[in-house]
Design a protein around this motif. Structure first.
Motif, PDB file in Angstrom:
ATOM      1  N   UNK A  54     -70.328  23.700 -29.456  1.00 38.86           N
ATOM      2  CA  UNK A  54     -71.367  24.746 -29.344  1.00 38.86           C
ATOM      3  C   UNK A  54     -72.271  24.809 -30.763  1.00 38.86           C
ATOM      4  N   UNK A  55     -71.510  24.938 -31.743  1.00 42.38           N
ATOM      5  CA  UNK A  55     -72.087  24.969 -33.221  1.00 42.38           C
ATOM      6  C   UNK A  55     -73.090  23.634 -33.254  1.00 42.38           C
ATOM      7  N   UNK A  56     -72.743  22.409 -32.808  1.00 38.45           N
ATOM      8  CA  UNK A  56     -73.525  21.219 -32.921  1.00 38.45           C
ATOM      9  C   UNK A  56     -74.754  21.551 -32.286  1.00 38.45           C
ATOM     10  N   UNK A  57     -74.776  22.002 -30.951  1.00 33.96           N
ATOM     11  CA  UNK A  57     -75.877  22.132 -30.138  1.00 33.96           C
ATOM     12  C   UNK A  57     -76.743  23.228 -30.413  1.00 33.96           C
ATOM     13  N   UNK A  58     -76.227  24.168 -31.003  1.00 34.06           N
ATOM     14  CA  UNK A  58     -77.194  25.183 -31.540  1.00 34.06           C
ATOM     15  C   UNK A  58     -77.851  24.698 -32.871  1.00 34.06           C
ATOM     16  N   UNK A  59     -77.178  24.079 -33.784  1.00 35.39           N
ATOM     17  CA  UNK A  59     -77.950  23.363 -34.647  1.00 35.39           C
ATOM     18  C   UNK A  59     -79.134  22.569 -33.981  1.00 35.39           C
ATOM     19  N   UNK A  60     -79.144  21.923 -32.913  1.00 34.82           N
ATOM     20  CA  UNK A  60     -79.977  20.881 -32.418  1.00 34.82           C
ATOM     21  C   UNK A  60     -81.099  21.802 -31.875  1.00 34.82           C
ATOM     22  N   UNK A  61     -80.841  23.010 -31.379  1.00 35.70           N
ATOM     23  CA  UNK A  61     -81.605  23.803 -30.781  1.00 35.70           C
ATOM     24  C   UNK A  61     -82.796  24.538 -31.740  1.00 35.70           C
ATOM     25  N   UNK A  62     -82.044  25.053 -32.957  1.00 36.04           N
ATOM     26  CA  UNK A  62     -82.921  25.678 -33.813  1.00 36.04           C
ATOM     27  C   UNK A  62     -83.564  24.688 -34.735  1.00 36.04           C
ATOM     28  N   UNK A  63     -83.122  23.526 -34.983  1.00 29.04           N
ATOM     29  CA  UNK A  63     -83.772  22.321 -35.999  1.00 29.04           C
ATOM     30  C   UNK A  63     -84.538  21.197 -35.157  1.00 29.04           C
ATOM     31  N   UNK A  64     -84.111  21.097 -33.577  1.00 27.41           N
ATOM     32  CA  UNK A  64     -84.682  19.917 -32.901  1.00 27.41           C
ATOM     33  C   UNK A  64     -84.263  18.709 -33.495  1.00 27.41           C
ATOM     34  N   UNK A  65     -83.080  18.572 -34.012  1.00 25.34           N
ATOM     35  CA  UNK A  65     -82.499  17.323 -34.576  1.00 25.34           C
ATOM     36  C   UNK A  65     -81.515  16.956 -33.157  1.00 25.34           C
ATOM     37  N   UNK A  66     -81.804  16.148 -32.646  1.00 21.60           N
ATOM     38  CA  UNK A  66     -80.984  15.748 -31.249  1.00 21.60           C
ATOM     39  C   UNK A  66     -79.702  14.910 -31.615  1.00 21.60           C
ATOM     40  N   UNK A  67     -79.662  14.242 -32.888  1.00 23.22           N
ATOM     41  CA  UNK A  67     -78.550  13.777 -33.232  1.00 23.22           C
ATOM     42  C   UNK A  67     -77.379  14.743 -33.010  1.00 23.22           C
ATOM     43  N   UNK A  68     -77.579  16.043 -33.085  1.00 26.61           N
ATOM     44  CA  UNK A  68     -76.270  16.794 -32.820  1.00 26.61           C
ATOM     45  C   UNK A  68     -76.367  17.272 -31.567  1.00 26.61           C
ATOM     46  N   UNK A  69     -77.116  17.172 -30.605  1.00 29.63           N
ATOM     47  CA  UNK A  69     -76.812  17.186 -29.034  1.00 29.63           C
ATOM     48  C   UNK A  69     -75.788  16.160 -28.751  1.00 29.63           C
ATOM     49  N   UNK A  70     -76.056  14.816 -29.393  1.00 28.99           N
ATOM     50  CA  UNK A  70     -75.264  13.691 -29.043  1.00 28.99           C
ATOM     51  C   UNK A  70     -73.939  13.939 -29.442  1.00 28.99           C
ATOM     52  N   UNK A  71     -73.756  14.570 -30.761  1.00 30.72           N
ATOM     53  CA  UNK A  71     -72.577  15.063 -31.409  1.00 30.72           C
ATOM     54  C   UNK A  71     -71.688  16.080 -30.469  1.00 30.72           C
ATOM     55  N   UNK A  72     -72.675  16.772 -30.081  1.00 25.80           N
ATOM     56  CA  UNK A  72     -71.749  18.035 -29.163  1.00 25.80           C
ATOM     57  C   UNK A  72     -71.248  17.270 -28.103  1.00 25.80           C
TER      58      UNK A  72
END
Length: 666
Positions: free
Chosen positions: A110-128
């Motif tokens: 959830x923390x990784x996905x939230x970072x992706x949503x705020x920063x638009x860095x899709x790398x962290x959606x993959x991590x999630x």
């Protein structure tokens, strides 16, 4: 004032960024935890933070992510990314069934996905997705079950994720965990509850973080998402269980952790010490009823679940319980102001209920109490230059989300902008439409009645009678069934009533044992006392029927295809006993039945032998013939918890008291 809130959060974030310990593109912090070697001392030791939300880098990274979203602070973003890189790596060290939101994989994802949503860095959606991948298909392996470490925390987070970034897989996993939570519930007249892994709870816990409030909330969110009646019924039964631990005098819910016993069971070294204590005839201090008003245990967390339940169901009782929780939380805030400001069990965590009640319109004035406390704390600690008291033992500074500075900063960010999601309570849409209760009866309600009164209902059917069992969606269908059975017996003709009463004896004993709140730690100590004594010298003590057992004498054998009667009042002996929260029923033979009757009052081995010999015709030779059989029966009964062994301090020892007299119980 909102600019001061943002200024406070930014200052905390800046300090956290500077305190980070870097290793390549990853970073972490030093946190303080209770010394694992000597937990009873409450002394703390410093160590590198793990990667979870609760006291790890994922939680600190989540706060810094939200700070970047509001302020554009590049250093906050850089540090958040490094913290979450480290957290996602840390997830690999967790078990493949670590479902925890605060202490497991779901929270890190959830923390990784939230970072992706705020920063638009899709790398962290993959991590999630990578962090959660191994959880799929393992719902049945979750043994923790609570909000911090298991299904109850994962379910609401997965439901949210299914609508934002994780897709149908997250929804399916939430459903599987919900089914697992239903299957693992301990069900009875007091409601549904879930057993924790510790030995030092008086009974299954209340409260949000580790108790029935959190599990009930998870089931209610599943009901809101699906409309399936078993989920709503399970949630209502969880809240019913907590109602059995509510004290009208204290206007709060019991905290059922036994601190005195915990101090002897936290480590293997301490458990050895406990055995040595028991061997000398001593035992830990008795449980002293206590009450908390915190997010983790007590009124504040319970109030959040009842507020949500009221918003979904419109049931007035939940609104009343919300108001009760608010009053208890406000009283605690007044009494303990300034002790610590953590989210888990401190001032700011308690303020979450006040803000939520105001947002929901249940108590619009409650928000003022929260902001007044926040303003005073901000002036004293942030602008006054003092370190923020944390939730760690001794209040020493800590950087983490749930115990320290990151959580304090997160709270002030939410005061500045309430669109930032809470980390304390995951729910569906903010103002859901009220979901009408399903017309379909819950199969789980019928199963609960069958589990407690199936034997009676089948016996009544043999006799041509059937109690009135309608509306199994009532708040307590097991209690409703008990009343119906008793009513039918009382209305029957005397000759028929005798048979009806005989068939119902066992199930009514099961019901009464379950409807009486009991101290499960007494059972643990009884078994431990027996284990120590059985090594030698146990024949010097006395034996008594456990307060958790009932011996039932039936005139008819109702388990036979056709019940057969006799004039012998002891024709069939059935023992009903409670062990580890579950009720067991066992038909026993004549010797065991006689022994159980002998120990209805405390008795020594020689007294029991004399009674057996007399029943067998008397004479010393009979004592020798029966001794080994009686000893074997006593051993088995003690190991099962049907009979308890006590040291004899006088002519006879008495059985320990294990019931908890609580107001408001069923």
């Amino acid at each position: 004032m909102s600019c001061d809130y943002l200024r406070t959060a930014a200052a905390i974030g800046s300090r956290l960024s500077k305190a980070a310990i870097w290793s390549g593109r990853r970073c972490t912090w030093r946190v303080s935890t209770t010394d694992p070697e000597r937990p009873e001392s409450r002394q703390t030791v410093e160590r590198a933070a793990g990667g979870t939300l609760y006291q790890g880098s994922a939680g600190i990274g989540l706060f810094l992510t939200e700070l970047y979203g509001l302020t554009g602070d590049a250093e906050a973003r850089r540090t958040a990314a490094a913290a979450l890189h480290g957290a996602s790596d840390y997830a690999a060290t967790l078990g493949p069934n670590a479902f925890g939101f605060y202490s497991g994989r779901v929270g890190i994802a959830v923390a990784c996905a939230r970072f992706a949503a705020v920063t638009h860095d899709d790398e962290f959606i993959v991590k999630a997705h990578e962090v959660m991948q191994c959880l799929r298909g393992r719902a049945h392996e979750d043994s923790v079950l609570d909000v911090v470490g298991g299904a109850a925390g994962a379910i609401p987070a997965l439901l949210q994720a299914s609508f934002t970034w994780a897709g149908s897989d997250a929804f399916d996993l939430a459903m599987q965990l919900g089914d697992h939570l239903v299957a693992r519930a301990e069900r009875g007249p007091l409601g549904w509850s879930w057993r924790s892994q510790t030995l030092s709870n008086v009974r299954n816990l209340t409260g949000f973080a580790h108790g029935a409030a959190g599990q009930g909330h998870a089931l209610l969110e599943l009901y809101a998402a699906t409309g399936l009646p078993d989920f709503r019924y399970g949630a209502e039964q969880a809240f019913l269980y907590e109602r059995s631990a509510f004290s009208p005098e204290s206007q709060n819910w019991l905290d059922l952790r036994h601190d005195q016993l915990w101090q002897w069971t936290a480590t293997e070294r301490l458990r050895i010490g406990l055995r040595e204590m028991v061997a000398t005839g001593r035992q830990p201090g008795r449980y002293t009823p206590r009450y908390m008003a915190a997010w983790c245990h007590g009124a504040a967390g319970i109030g959040l679940t009842r507020l949500r339940a009221f918003s979904i169901t419109g049931t007035h009782e939940y609104r009343e319980e919300t108001m009760t929780a608010l009053r208890a939380t406000l009283a605690a805030l007044t009494a303990t102001r300034g002790v610590n400001y953590s989210l888990c069990h401190g001032v700011l965590g308690n303020c979450e209920l006040l803000l939520a009640a105001a947002d929901a319109g249940v108590d619009p004035a409650a928000a003022r109490g929260a902001t007044d406390l926040a303003d005073q704390a901000m002036d004293r600690y942030e602008f006054g230059g003092l370190p923020w008291p944390s939730g760690v033992s001794g209040g020493i500074p800590d950087p983490s989300l749930m115990l320290g500075d990151a959580g304090i900063g997160h709270f002030y960010l939410r005061l500045a902008d309430n669109s930032i999601p809470s980390v304390l309570f995951t729910a569906g849409q903010a103002a859901p439409p009220q979901v009408e209760k399903s017309e379909v009866a819950s199969p789980a309600a019928a199963a609960d009645v069958e589990a407690y009164f199936g034997r009676t209902l089948r016996g009544f059917a043999q006799l041509g009678y059937s109690p009135c069992l309608t509306n199994l969606e009532a708040a307590n269908p097991i209690a409703k069934a008990a009343r119906a059975v008793k009513h039918l017996i009382s209305d029957a003709q005397p000759a028929v009533a005798d048979r009806l009463r005989d068939v119902a004896r066992v199930d009514l004993a099961r019901y009464e044992l379950s409807a009486t709140p009991m101290d499960d730690t007494a059972e643990f100590l009884d078994v431990l006392r027996w284990e120590v004594a059985s090594g030698g010298g146990w024949t010097e003590g006395s034996f008594a029927l456990s307060p958790r057992a009932r011996v039932i004498q039936n005139k008819w054998n109702w388990d036979a295809p056709e019940a057969t009667g006799t004039d012998d009042e002891h024709a069939v002996t059935v023992v009903v006993y409670r062990s580890r929260g579950k009720i067991h029923t066992q038909q026993v033979g004549p010797l065991a039945g006689l022994i159980f009757r002998c120990v209805s009052s405390p008795a020594r081995v020689d007294q029991i032998l004399a009674s057996v010999a007399e029943a067998a015709g008397g004479g010393a030779i009979h004592l020798d013939e029966w001794r080994s059989l009686v000893v074997d029966q006593l051993r088995s009964a003690c190991e099962a918890g049907i009979v308890v062994w006590n040291r004899c301090e006088g002519p006879q020892a008495s059985a320990p008291e294990t019931s908890l007299a609580l107001s408001g119980t069923v």
